[in-house]
Design a protein around this motif. Structure first.
Motif, PDB file in Angstrom:
ATOM      1  N   GLY A 605       0.802  -1.163   0.027  1.00 34.33           N
ATOM      2  CA  GLY A 605       0.164   0.022  -0.047  1.00 34.33           C
ATOM      3  C   GLY A 605       0.907   1.253   0.024  1.00 34.33           C
ATOM      4  O   GLY A 605       2.103   1.147  -0.253  1.00 34.33           O
ATOM      5  N   PRO A 606       0.193   2.326   0.134  1.00 35.42           N
ATOM      6  CA  PRO A 606       1.079   3.750   0.192  1.00 35.42           C
ATOM      7  C   PRO A 606       1.935   3.856   1.483  1.00 35.42           C
ATOM      8  O   PRO A 606       2.836   4.550   1.175  1.00 35.42           O
ATOM      9  N   GLY A 607       1.714   3.105   2.586  1.00 32.15           N
ATOM     10  CA  GLY A 607       2.292   3.186   3.669  1.00 32.15           C
ATOM     11  C   GLY A 607       3.073   1.886   4.011  1.00 32.15           C
ATOM     12  O   GLY A 607       3.583   1.318   2.911  1.00 32.15           O
ATOM     13  N   VAL A 608       3.491   1.737   5.237  1.00 33.63           N
ATOM     14  CA  VAL A 608       4.397   0.483   5.660  1.00 33.63           C
ATOM     15  C   VAL A 608       3.594  -0.468   6.713  1.00 33.63           C
ATOM     16  O   VAL A 608       2.810   0.204   7.459  1.00 33.63           O
ATOM     17  N   ALA A 609       3.628  -1.514   6.598  1.00 35.06           N
ATOM     18  CA  ALA A 609       2.826  -2.531   7.392  1.00 35.06           C
ATOM     19  C   ALA A 609       3.409  -2.788   8.713  1.00 35.06           C
ATOM     20  O   ALA A 609       2.648  -2.734   9.782  1.00 35.06           O
ATOM     21  N   GLY A 610       4.506  -2.561   9.083  1.00 33.03           N
ATOM     22  CA  GLY A 610       5.177  -2.488  10.166  1.00 33.03           C
ATOM     23  C   GLY A 610       4.836  -3.701  11.297  1.00 33.03           C
ATOM     24  O   GLY A 610       4.746  -4.946  10.520  1.00 33.03           O
ATOM     25  N   MET A 611       4.369  -3.664  12.466  1.00 32.03           N
ATOM     26  CA  MET A 611       4.060  -4.400  13.440  1.00 32.03           C
ATOM     27  C   MET A 611       2.741  -5.371  12.757  1.00 32.03           C
ATOM     28  O   MET A 611       2.382  -6.449  13.003  1.00 32.03           O
ATOM     29  N   ASP A 612       1.894  -4.715  12.063  1.00 31.80           N
ATOM     30  CA  ASP A 612       0.676  -5.188  11.498  1.00 31.80           C
ATOM     31  C   ASP A 612       1.035  -6.720  10.666  1.00 31.80           C
ATOM     32  O   ASP A 612       0.237  -7.739  10.946  1.00 31.80           O
ATOM     33  N   GLU A 613       2.010  -6.480   9.939  1.00 34.67           N
ATOM     34  CA  GLU A 613       2.467  -7.559   9.383  1.00 34.67           C
ATOM     35  C   GLU A 613       3.213  -8.664  10.018  1.00 34.67           C
ATOM     36  O   GLU A 613       2.730  -9.843  10.015  1.00 34.67           O
ATOM     37  N   VAL A 614       3.525  -8.369  11.157  1.00 31.85           N
ATOM     38  CA  VAL A 614       4.260  -9.267  12.463  1.00 31.85           C
ATOM     39  C   VAL A 614       3.161 -10.026  12.994  1.00 31.85           C
ATOM     40  O   VAL A 614       2.896 -11.225  13.076  1.00 31.85           O
ATOM     41  N   HIS A 615       1.670  -9.398  13.164  1.00 32.16           N
ATOM     42  CA  HIS A 615       0.801  -9.867  13.748  1.00 32.16           C
ATOM     43  C   HIS A 615       0.037 -11.010  12.767  1.00 32.16           C
ATOM     44  O   HIS A 615      -0.516 -12.026  13.159  1.00 32.16           O
ATOM     45  N   ARG A 616       0.046 -10.502  11.404  1.00 37.85           N
ATOM     46  CA  ARG A 616      -0.485 -11.435  10.408  1.00 37.85           C
ATOM     47  C   ARG A 616       0.187 -12.782  10.505  1.00 37.85           C
ATOM     48  O   ARG A 616      -0.303 -13.903  10.362  1.00 37.85           O
ATOM     49  N   THR A 617       1.629 -12.541  10.540  1.00 36.62           N
ATOM     50  CA  THR A 617       2.255 -13.782  10.558  1.00 36.62           C
ATOM     51  C   THR A 617       2.224 -14.734  11.838  1.00 36.62           C
ATOM     52  O   THR A 617       2.059 -16.103  11.829  1.00 36.62           O
ATOM     53  N   ASP A 618       2.246 -14.064  12.898  1.00 37.08           N
ATOM     54  CA  ASP A 618       1.812 -14.775  14.250  1.00 37.08           C
ATOM     55  C   ASP A 618       0.377 -15.427  14.283  1.00 37.08           C
ATOM     56  O   ASP A 618       0.219 -16.445  14.931  1.00 37.08           O
ATOM     57  N   ASP A 619      -0.611 -14.862  13.605  1.00 32.03           N
ATOM     58  CA  ASP A 619      -1.781 -15.448  13.401  1.00 32.03           C
ATOM     59  C   ASP A 619      -1.996 -16.353  12.481  1.00 32.03           C
ATOM     60  O   ASP A 619      -3.042 -16.752  12.158  1.00 32.03           O
ATOM     61  N   GLY A 620      -0.801 -16.769  11.665  1.00 32.17           N
ATOM     62  CA  GLY A 620      -1.032 -17.762  10.613  1.00 32.17           C
ATOM     63  C   GLY A 620      -1.699 -17.278   9.388  1.00 32.17           C
ATOM     64  O   GLY A 620      -1.895 -18.078   8.662  1.00 32.17           O
ATOM     65  N   GLN A 621      -1.805 -15.769   9.228  1.00 37.63           N
ATOM     66  CA  GLN A 621      -2.436 -15.357   8.024  1.00 37.63           C
ATOM     67  C   GLN A 621      -1.357 -14.921   6.701  1.00 37.63           C
ATOM     68  O   GLN A 621      -1.834 -14.611   5.792  1.00 37.63           O
ATOM     69  N   ALA A 622      -0.265 -15.017   7.084  1.00 33.67           N
ATOM     70  CA  ALA A 622       0.760 -14.667   6.097  1.00 33.67           C
ATOM     71  C   ALA A 622       1.306 -15.938   5.343  1.00 33.67           C
ATOM     72  O   ALA A 622       2.118 -16.590   5.686  1.00 33.67           O
ATOM     73  N   ILE A 623       0.405 -16.561   4.559  1.00 35.82           N
ATOM     74  CA  ILE A 623       0.283 -17.642   3.694  1.00 35.82           C
ATOM     75  C   ILE A 623       1.035 -17.438   2.505  1.00 35.82           C
ATOM     76  O   ILE A 623       0.550 -16.661   1.505  1.00 35.82           O
ATOM     77  N   GLY A 624       2.295 -18.083   2.273  1.00 40.41           N
ATOM     78  CA  GLY A 624       2.913 -18.032   1.021  1.00 40.41           C
ATOM     79  C   GLY A 624       3.130 -19.283   0.258  1.00 40.41           C
ATOM     80  O   GLY A 624       2.219 -20.294   0.847  1.00 40.41           O
ATOM     81  N   ILE A 625       4.142 -19.449  -0.585  1.00 41.62           N
ATOM     82  CA  ILE A 625       4.108 -20.661  -1.322  1.00 41.62           C
ATOM     83  C   ILE A 625       4.578 -21.848  -0.370  1.00 41.62           C
ATOM     84  O   ILE A 625       4.105 -23.002  -0.671  1.00 41.62           O
ATOM     85  N   VAL A 626       5.390 -21.723   0.546  1.00 40.26           N
ATOM     86  CA  VAL A 626       5.662 -22.743   1.457  1.00 40.26           C
ATOM     87  C   VAL A 626       4.626 -23.289   2.199  1.00 40.26           C
ATOM     88  O   VAL A 626       4.309 -24.481   2.275  1.00 40.26           O
ATOM     89  N   GLU A 627       3.765 -22.251   2.710  1.00 38.50           N
ATOM     90  CA  GLU A 627       2.547 -22.631   3.377  1.00 38.50           C
ATOM     91  C   GLU A 627       1.659 -23.364   2.514  1.00 38.50           C
ATOM     92  O   GLU A 627       1.008 -24.450   2.947  1.00 38.50           O
TER      93      GLU A 627
END
Length: 753
Positions: A605-627
């Protein structure tokens, strides 16, 4: 009168002894007496006439050659490694040297920190989230308190504390370029596909920090690009950071501390599997707010120079939602994971290793030292009580020795002894400092660190020709001064044993073994193994129609053969940002966006995700090719692998060989960039096809198909930009098409036969 006569006689004796020694040595070598007596003890200082130079505020101390040489050699070494690490695939032989350098830097900074174990990160002896959080907050408070003190000094009329004037600020900015051009490199090799899957949520969070250093694929926000623009603004005239021209002496990038800090950043993540906790600790220290950053912004504004690069770091590194918070989260999650899997003792070792990395970042200054501030530091002479006492001794004796020896041509360093001891001149502090400097380098009279071997002490002692000229107390002062010149405390110990002892680990295997005897599916980096030649590669069709993807026969797909390729395809592009300058252009930024999509990070997006991205990863929402690959295993009823090696072992011989070949090629981005992008294009086509599969074929869950579709859309956008750039050159386009053909052939071979 008696004292005057005695002192005069003593100094005459001193000169006689020195002169006799000089003449005897010259005659023994068959040289001209006159020529030899005029040779200074410091070979870097040219022979001059006997006219005494004027005394002034600019009487700077000139370093002797023996003091210059170690520094020059170290600078040359760091420059050489800097260039080769930017082009590592062409210089794999440096890996053992880089590993040794990293261990030495860890040990030397630890040695200094251990002298005050109650200060800094060492005060947190046992890890706890609350303890670490309290320490980091206290550190931030200390920085803001000192910032307020700085502002008070400035309001009261105090001078700038980073640069003297605009020209010096430009010099400072240019000297900082080597370290600014590797901004984020301390995480450059983090989150590789060979990283055990249990650590991926930790390494993904760390990689997100680096992604934001790279602007999340937005070139305008890329930190290296921003600093490069600043260099253009001040007409620094620097070539590309990854070019050999960048390290050439003609650019006068001579600040050793900046090159050393850059080397720490380039090496701390280079062996990411072996030094992961150290890299996480380094990241936590580096992303905290330093006082010099605040000062730099203010003073650049005052001098009407662009401070945006530094402002960017003040805002993005904040401890609430920015990089400082993200770095702490990565550390705490890692320690908790180690304790959960390996126990409390292993977690304590992991914490010690995090501390070692933190201390490395804290212990190496990253900013140049402005010449005007350096002069201010020199004005603090004498530096020690012993040095002050020695100066007082020679100052007192200068009044009785000067004119008696005006015909002497004996020199100590750059001047004759009689000139050095001229009473009016010796009252000048810089003159005194220069005298002690030259005397300390005048062998054999002074042997640094060894008063018992120094000729001066022997002549001042019993049976010496100067015995009695100095009191017993004065002789002891001279001896103490000589011994302190070689004090080991001045050079922190760089023995790797310090690091291993502190962290409680056994010493590593021999360096060559640690970098050569490696498994490409487990270790990183692996550049010494021979190039694999998989059968699938030899049978791949060519040429191809780029715009018309083949109809992959997913109904007959053998998942055990596809999964190794699916996972190792991530290695095709992930070497690109390992050194940040590679992705500081439009092409590289597009690659970063593709990698973000493949890793499972949210859309940019126009800004930065920062800790929001960390929370997504910790909550299992950062799903990529490995997952998604692991999701396919679950849907197919296969045992879920915990490492890449286990996953690749599921395939047949051809699948395993091709997977190893892809990783091997991926580590050689500079040589095979366009072919690798072509292969990534083919795997993007597979992602699109798998995302559309429905009905009887259950490769992914419904959620998995939705996520994969979004990933593939973002991959295509980024790869289209790369394709447009590649299409401008026929040879590059041919390599791109060959990559597509090779990957398509390997994927199609995964269908059951």
């Amino acid at each position: 009168m008696y004292i005057l006569q005695t002192a005069t006689a003593v100094l005459i004796a001193f000169l006689a002894v020195v002169a006799y020694s000089k003449v005897r040595n010259r005659l023994a070598k068959g040289r001209s007496r006159r020529k030899d007596l005029e040779i200074p003890g410091s070979p870097t200082i040219p022979v001059t006439n006997d006219v005494k130079p004027p005394i002034g505020n600019h009487a700077a101390v000139v370093l002797s050659r023996e003091e210059h040489e170690p520094r020059d050699k170290e600078l040359a070494k760091h420059k050489r490694l800097y260039y080769k690490l930017h082009n590592l695939e062409h210089h794999p032989d440096i890996l053992p040297e880089c590993r040794q350098l990293l261990l030495s830097l860890l040990s030397s900074t630890l040695t200094e920190a251990l002298q005050e174990p109650d200060i800094g990160i060492l005060s947190v002896q046992k890890f706890s989230r609350d303890g670490l959080n309290h320490f980091l907050k206290a550190k931030d408070v200390d920085v803001t308190d000192r910032w307020e003190q700085y502002l008070t000094r400035r309001k009261a009329g105090g001078a700038r504390e980073m640069f003297g004037d605009k020209d010096e600020a430009k010099w400072w900015l240019k000297q900082a370029a080597p370290v600014k051009y590797v901004d984020g490199a301390w995480l450059g090799h983090i989150n590789k596909i060979a990283t055990p899957f249990k650590y991926r949520h930790v390494t993904k969070n760390a990689w997100q920090v680096m992604s934001e250093e790279l602007g999340d694929g937005d070139l305008a926000k890329n930190h290296v690009h921003v600093y490069r623009d600043l260099m253009n603004d001040i007409d620094a005239g620097l070539p590309a950071a990854d070019s050999e021209a960048f390290i050439h002496p003609c650019h006068e990038l001579s600040e050793l501390r900046c090159w050393k800090a850059a080397m720490a950043q380039l090496t701390i993540s280079l062996f990411s599997h072996d030094f992961l906790p150290e890299a996480l600790g380094f990241n936590m220290a580096y992303e905290s707010l330093p006082l010099h950053l605040l000062k730099t912004v203010k003073e650049l504004r005052e001098l009407r120079l662009n401070p945006y690069y530094f402002e960017l770091h003040i805002s993005i590194d904040n401890a609430d939602s920015g990089h400082a918070a993200m770095a702490m989260a990565a550390v705490t999650n890692y320690i908790d994971l180690v304790e959960q899997n390996e126990g409390e003792e292993a977690a304590h070792v992991a914490w010690k290793r995090v501390q070692a990395g933190y201390i490395l970042a804290e212990g190496l200054p990253t900013t140049p030292e402005s010449p005007s501030l350096k002069r201010n530091s020199e004005e603090l002479f004498p530096h020690t009580d012993t040095e002050a006492a020695v100066v007082d001794i020679f100052a007192a004796k200068s009044f009785v020795a000067h004119k008696i020896h005006c015909n002497s041509r004996l020199k100590i360093g750059r001047r004759s002894l009689v000139d050095w001891l001229e009473p009016n001149a010796f009252e000048n502090v810089q003159w005194q400092e220069a005298f002690l400097h030259d005397l300390s380098n005048c062998k054999p009279w002074v042997i640094k660190g060894s008063s018992d071997k120094s000729r001066l002490v022997k002549e001042l002692s019993w049976e010496g020709k100067m015995f009695g000229s100095f009191t017993e107390k004065e002789v002891e002062v001279v001896k103490a001064w000589i011994d302190e010149l070689g004090s080991p405390a001045q050079v922190p110990c760089s023995d790797p044993a310090v690091y291993f002892k502190f962290t409680g680990q056994s010493p590593s295997p021999p360096l060559q073994t640690a970098t050569d005897d490696l498994d490409i599916l487990v270790h990183y980096p692996v550049l010494s193994t021979p190039k694999p030649t998989p059968a699938l590669l030899l049978s791949s069709p060519y040429p191809v129609d780029v715009d018309n993807a083949p109809s992959f026969n997913l109904n007959n797909l053998n998942l055990s053969n596809l999964l190794p390729l699916w996972l190792t395809s991530l290695a095709l592009l992930d070497s690109a940002p390992s050194v940040p300058v590679r992705v500081a252009d439009t092409f590289g930024s597009a690659v970063v966006r593709v990698l973000r999509a493949q890793t499972g990070f949210c859309d940019e997006g126009p800004g930065v995700a920062g800790m929001d991205e960390v929370h997504r990863t910790d909550d299992g929402q950062a799903i990529g090719i490995v997952e998604l690959g692991l999701d396919m295993c679950r849907c197919a009823g296969l045992d879920e692998p915990s490492t890449l090696k286990e996953a690749v072992a599921l395939g047949n011989t051809e699948s395993v060989a091709f997977s190893e070949w892809m990783i091997w090629m991926g580590m050689r981005w500079l040589t095979h960039r366009d072919l690798l992008v072509g292969m990534a294009w083919a795997f993007m086509e597979v992602h699109e096809a798998v995302a559309q599969v429905d009905g009887d074929v259950k490769l992914l869950s419904a959620t998995g198909r939705r996520v994969l579709k979004e990933v593939a859309v973002r991959e295509r956008k980024g790869l289209e930009i790369c394709r447009e750039d590649i299409a401008k050159d026929a040879q590059r386009r041919a390599e791109f098409c060959r990559g597509i053909a090779v990957a398509r052939g390997a994927i199609e071979a995964c269908s059951s036969r």
